[in-house]
Design an enzyme around this catalytic site. Structure first.
Site, PDB file in Angstrom:
ATOM      1  N   ASN A   1       4.224  -4.543   0.841  1.00 47.97           N
ATOM      2  CA  ASN A   1       3.364  -3.680   0.017  1.00 47.97           C
ATOM      3  C   ASN A   1       2.876  -2.551   0.908  1.00 47.97           C
ATOM      4  O   ASN A   1       2.018  -2.771   1.767  1.00 47.97           O
ATOM      5  CB  ASN A   1       2.190  -4.518  -0.520  1.00 47.97           C
ATOM      6  CG  ASN A   1       1.173  -3.656  -1.247  1.00 47.97           C
ATOM      7  OD1 ASN A   1       1.403  -2.473  -1.509  1.00 47.97           O
ATOM      8  ND2 ASN A   1       0.029  -4.248  -1.578  1.00 47.97           N
TER       9      ASN A   1
ATOM     10  N   LYS B   1       1.157  -0.073   0.147  1.00 47.92           N
ATOM     11  CA  LYS B   1      -0.149   0.477  -0.261  1.00 47.92           C
ATOM     12  C   LYS B   1      -0.061   1.999  -0.265  1.00 47.92           C
ATOM     13  O   LYS B   1       0.971   2.548  -0.649  1.00 47.92           O
ATOM     14  CB  LYS B   1      -1.271  -0.085   0.625  1.00 47.92           C
ATOM     15  CG  LYS B   1      -1.232  -1.620   0.653  1.00 47.92           C
ATOM     16  CD  LYS B   1      -2.435  -2.257   1.278  1.00 47.92           C
ATOM     17  CE  LYS B   1      -2.292  -3.777   1.225  1.00 47.92           C
ATOM     18  NZ  LYS B   1      -3.466  -4.481   1.737  1.00 47.92           N
TER      19      LYS B   1
ATOM     20  N   HIS C   1      -3.374  -6.823  -7.744  1.00 46.61           N
ATOM     21  CA  HIS C   1      -3.795  -6.841  -6.338  1.00 46.61           C
ATOM     22  C   HIS C   1      -5.320  -6.724  -6.267  1.00 46.61           C
ATOM     23  O   HIS C   1      -5.933  -6.010  -7.058  1.00 46.61           O
ATOM     24  CB  HIS C   1      -3.132  -5.692  -5.571  1.00 46.61           C
ATOM     25  CG  HIS C   1      -3.257  -5.855  -4.087  1.00 46.61           C
ATOM     26  ND1 HIS C   1      -4.427  -5.608  -3.407  1.00 46.61           N
ATOM     27  CD2 HIS C   1      -2.367  -6.289  -3.156  1.00 46.61           C
ATOM     28  CE1 HIS C   1      -4.243  -5.875  -2.124  1.00 46.61           C
ATOM     29  NE2 HIS C   1      -3.001  -6.290  -1.948  1.00 46.61           N
TER      30      HIS C   1
ATOM     31  N   GLU D   1      -7.131  -5.111  -4.373  1.00 45.85           N
ATOM     32  CA  GLU D   1      -7.615  -3.739  -4.179  1.00 45.85           C
ATOM     33  C   GLU D   1      -7.696  -2.997  -5.502  1.00 45.85           C
ATOM     34  O   GLU D   1      -8.395  -1.980  -5.596  1.00 45.85           O
ATOM     35  CB  GLU D   1      -6.711  -3.023  -3.160  1.00 45.85           C
ATOM     36  CG  GLU D   1      -6.982  -3.535  -1.750  1.00 45.85           C
ATOM     37  CD  GLU D   1      -5.831  -3.408  -0.778  1.00 45.85           C
ATOM     38  OE1 GLU D   1      -4.873  -2.676  -1.064  1.00 45.85           O
ATOM     39  OE2 GLU D   1      -5.894  -4.072   0.273  1.00 45.85           O
TER      40      GLU D   1
ATOM     41  N   GLU E   1      -3.543 -14.196  -2.154  1.00 45.11           N
ATOM     42  CA  GLU E   1      -4.037 -13.335  -1.079  1.00 45.11           C
ATOM     43  C   GLU E   1      -5.561 -13.446  -0.998  1.00 45.11           C
ATOM     44  O   GLU E   1      -6.275 -12.761  -1.761  1.00 45.11           O
ATOM     45  CB  GLU E   1      -3.664 -11.876  -1.344  1.00 45.11           C
ATOM     46  CG  GLU E   1      -2.174 -11.622  -1.427  1.00 45.11           C
ATOM     47  CD  GLU E   1      -1.844 -10.158  -1.155  1.00 45.11           C
ATOM     48  OE1 GLU E   1      -1.052  -9.905  -0.242  1.00 45.11           O
ATOM     49  OE2 GLU E   1      -2.397  -9.265  -1.834  1.00 45.11           O
TER      50      GLU E   1
ATOM     51  N   GLY F   1      -5.877  -7.447   5.783  1.00 50.82           N
ATOM     52  CA  GLY F   1      -6.130  -6.375   6.740  1.00 50.82           C
ATOM     53  C   GLY F   1      -7.166  -6.705   7.790  1.00 50.82           C
ATOM     54  O   GLY F   1      -7.648  -5.817   8.495  1.00 50.82           O
TER      55      GLY F   1
ATOM     56  N   SER G   1      -2.794 -10.614   6.279  1.00 50.52           N
ATOM     57  CA  SER G   1      -2.633 -10.604   7.745  1.00 50.52           C
ATOM     58  C   SER G   1      -1.420 -11.393   8.236  1.00 50.52           C
ATOM     59  O   SER G   1      -1.435 -11.963   9.329  1.00 50.52           O
ATOM     60  CB  SER G   1      -3.912 -11.111   8.439  1.00 50.52           C
ATOM     61  OG  SER G   1      -4.993 -10.217   8.202  1.00 50.52           O
TER      62      SER G   1
HETATM   63  P1  13P Z   1      -2.154  -7.122   5.178  1.00 49.18           P
HETATM   64  O1  13P Z   1      -0.824  -7.792   5.447  1.00 49.18           O
HETATM   65  O2  13P Z   1      -2.263  -5.751   5.767  1.00 49.18           O
HETATM   66  O3  13P Z   1      -3.301  -8.019   5.492  1.00 49.18           O
HETATM   67  O4  13P Z   1      -2.199  -6.878   3.575  1.00 49.18           O
HETATM   68  C1  13P Z   1      -1.928  -7.921   2.723  1.00 49.18           C
HETATM   69  C2  13P Z   1      -1.817  -7.384   1.358  1.00 49.18           C
HETATM   70  O5  13P Z   1      -2.806  -6.978   0.757  1.00 49.18           O
HETATM   71  C3  13P Z   1      -0.475  -7.316   0.759  1.00 49.18           C
HETATM   72  O6  13P Z   1      -0.530  -7.043  -0.605  1.00 49.18           O
END
Ligand code: 13P
Length: 249
Positions: free
Chosen positions: A10, A12, A93, A95, A163, A169, A208
C-alpha cells in the site's frame, strides 16, 4: 484448504511516475517467487501507468466510492479503477475510517461496489491502542467484520487485512501470539457466518511489517500474507518480505 500467500504493498500517498522503476523491480523480483501473489496499490494517479508499465501485474486502488458515478468531487468509482487497469482495491483502511469518518456501513458499501465491478477486495480492520490496552481488541475487530464484510461474494475475492492502528508506521508490532489469536478469532467469525467458504478467504497482517519481522509474523497461525506500507515503496525493502512469504509456502 491451502491458501496462496499474498503480499500487498500500500503505497499510500507516495509515488509519482519516477517510482515506476521501483514497481518494475518489485514485480520482476516477485516473479522469482511464483508461489506468492504480489500486488501494489499506488495512488490513483499511478494506477494506469503502473498497469501499463508492468503488463499482467496486480495493481490496485486504495479506496473507491460506493456509487457508480455522480456528484462526488474527488472520488473514484470501482468501474473507474477497472478502467485504469486495477484488479483489486483496499477498502476500510484505518486512515480512511479515522481520517475520513468512514463507518462500517460505508466500508461494506464500498466492498460491494468493488466486487460488483469485478475487483478483488482487501478489507481492513484493526483496533486503536486504547482498545488493545483495555483488552477489547478481538471484540472490536469482530464487530468491524460483522458490520463491514458483505454477505455475498466469492471467497477467494475478498481478503481481510488485520492492521492494529497502533502498529501502523510506528515500528511496534503485536506479539506473534496476539496476531495468531486475532486471526484465529477472525477465521472463526467468518466460518460461523460463511461456513466452509471461510477457509478460502485470506487473512493478511499489516502494521510495521519489514524484512526482519516478516517470517515471524507471516508464520503466525491463520496469517496468509501481509499488507505493507512503508516497506513496500522500494524493491530493496519489499522483496525480502515476498521472499519470507515464499519460504513459508
Ligand atoms: P506500515 O507498513 O508503514 O506500518 O503501514 C501499514 C499499512 O497501513 C498498510 O496498509
Amino acid at each position: 484448504m491451502a491458501r496462496r500467500k499474498y503480499v500487498v504493498g500500500n503505497w499510500k500517498m507516495n509515488g509519482t511516475t519516477t517510482a515506476l522503476a521501483e514497481a518494475r523491480a518489485i514485480f520482476a523480483a516477485a516473479g522469482e517467487h511464483p508461489g506468492v501473489d504480489v500486488a501494489l496499490c499506488p495512488p490513483f494517479t499511478l494506477i494506469g501507468a503502473m498497469a501499463g508499465a508492468v503488463p499482467g501485474a496486480a495493481v490496485g486502488g486504495q479506496d473507491c466510492h460506493s456509487a457508480a458515478s455522480g456528484a462526488f468531487t474527488g472520488s473514484v468509482a470501482a468501474d473507474m479503477l477497472v478502467d485504469a487497469g486495477a484488479s483489486l482495491v483496499i477498502v476500510g483502511h484505518s486512515e480512511r475510517r479515522e481520517g475520513c469518518g468512514e463507518s462500517d456501513a460505508d466500508v461494506r458499501a464500498k466492498a460491494e461496489a468493488a466486487l460488483a465491478a469485478g475487483l478483488s477486495v482487501i478489507l481492513c480492520v484493526g483496533e486503536p491502542r486504547t482498545v488493545r490496552e483495555a483488552g477489547g481488541a478481538i471484540d472490536y475487530v469482530l464487530a468491524q467484520i460483522a458490520g463491514s464484510v458483505p454477505d455475498d461474494f466469492a471467497a477467494d475475492r475478498l481478503a481481510i487485512a488485520y492492521e492494529p492502528i497502533w502498529a501502523i508506521g510506528t515500528g511496534l508490532v503485536p506479539t506473534v501470539a496476539d496476531v495468531a489469536a486475532m486471526h484465529g478469532a477472525i477465521r472463526g467469525a467468518l466460518a460461523a457466518r460463511f461456513g466452509d467458504a471461510a477457509q478460502a478467504m485470506r487473512l493478511l497482517y499489516g502494521g510495521s511489517v519489514n524484512g526482519d519481522n516478516a517470517a515471524e509474523l507471516l508464520g503466525a497461525g491463520d496469517v496468509d500474507g501481509a499488507l505493507v506500507g512503508g516497506a513496500s515503496l522500494t524493491a530493496a525493502k519489499f522483496v525480502p518480505i515476498v521472499a519470507a512469504a515464499a519460504a513459508l509456502g
